[in-house]
Motif scaffolding. Sequence first.
Motif, mmCIF file in Angstrom:
data_model
loop_
_atom_site.group_PDB
_atom_site.id
_atom_site.type_symbol
_atom_site.label_atom_id
_atom_site.label_comp_id
_atom_site.label_asym_id
_atom_site.label_seq_id
_atom_site.Cartn_x
_atom_site.Cartn_y
_atom_site.Cartn_z
ATOM 1 N N VAL A 50 0.827 -1.203 0.000
ATOM 2 C CA VAL A 50 0.000 0.000 0.000
ATOM 3 C C VAL A 50 0.866 1.261 0.000
ATOM 4 O O VAL A 50 1.716 1.439 0.889
ATOM 5 C CB VAL A 50 -0.930 0.022 1.227
ATOM 6 C CG1 VAL A 50 -1.719 1.334 1.274
ATOM 7 C CG2 VAL A 50 -1.873 -1.172 1.201
ATOM 8 N N ALA A 57 -6.505 -3.010 -1.397
ATOM 9 C CA ALA A 57 -5.627 -4.178 -1.482
ATOM 10 C C ALA A 57 -6.374 -5.459 -1.160
ATOM 11 O O ALA A 57 -6.174 -6.506 -1.792
ATOM 12 C CB ALA A 57 -4.439 -4.003 -0.549
ATOM 13 N N THR A 87 -0.285 5.213 -0.311
ATOM 14 C CA THR A 87 -1.452 6.081 -0.434
ATOM 15 C C THR A 87 -1.137 7.311 -1.272
ATOM 16 O O THR A 87 0.038 7.687 -1.419
ATOM 17 C CB THR A 87 -1.936 6.547 0.953
ATOM 18 O OG1 THR A 87 -0.973 7.472 1.493
ATOM 19 C CG2 THR A 87 -2.114 5.371 1.901
ATOM 20 N N SER A 146 -4.878 1.853 -0.841
ATOM 21 C CA SER A 146 -5.375 1.728 0.529
ATOM 22 C C SER A 146 -5.434 0.256 0.903
ATOM 23 O O SER A 146 -5.405 -0.626 0.023
ATOM 24 C CB SER A 146 -6.771 2.352 0.662
ATOM 25 O OG SER A 146 -7.728 1.588 -0.062
#
Length: 315
Positions: free
Chosen positions: A49, A101, A51, A97
């Motif tokens: 992840v 995922a 962001t 995020s």
Amino acid sequence: MTLFTRTKSLLIAGLGLLLGACAHPIVLVPNDATTLPAVSKINKQIAYVITPAQRTLEVTTPGGGGDKVRYFPYRDLEVPIYKALSDVFPKVQVAASVEEANKLAGVDYVLVPTLQTTSSSNSAFTWPPTDFSVTISSKVADIRGQAVWEGSVTGNGHAEFSEFKRDFPLAARRASADALQKFRAQLAAAAALRDGAAMPVAAAVQVSPLAAETQQPVAPAAVAAQAPAAVLAKPVEAEAASEPQLANLAKLEESKLRQGPASYEVEQMAKAAGCEGSGAWVVSSDASGETYKVSCKTGKPYFAACAKGSNCLAL
């Protein structure tokens, strides 16, 4: 080159290093010269992840001579992290995020990396840092949010003036390379990732972006405020890409873009075509695939379209 011309060039370069107390932009992307030994792959699929807030996060740390350096740690290391994970896991995907995922097909694990950096210089006259550190802290959970493994590594880099006068962020590049090698080895050696057993104390993985300057955790409201909307144009099909379409995509700012699962492949395609750039960025996306851009040092961008579950084609 005459002695006078060479001396003049060195003086100009030296003045550039000496002048002005400000924050100089650098990149953390390591050089690809190191060949690492193969590791035993873990037969699991993983998503990591990054962001939008992390991707646009600019950090400022000390340089030399009273100056500072500024950089985008998550944006610079996103593709190198993908490469390191690809050495350990058979399939790697990237998500914006944890929730995104968890929805990706076939994913067994979700990894959330947190990056921290330090820099300093023993020089009172030149601004590039002589010492740099990159810490990669990782939390891995299964798709139910149960913690499986966590770890942390720190890479260190040092460079003297005689080395960095032609590559100002050399200490940072070396620190990144050291951290990524340790990160790769730590993952490969993690027995918990091979058997998939949850940690004794269950904990949901959360993302904690770092604030620029202080590198302190940011409150959720502040993160939402600083995250710009993703810039996505209508996807360009490989067989129908027109010059006006490509010209419009070329204008998109990389700081507002993201890297995707095919970034590494497209970057290698670009290199093979004679385009040296710092990353392949998604400029458009839909259900069928994504279009990537590499900003070449020549000034002319390189584009490729990647259909989901298929190969990429140069545009």
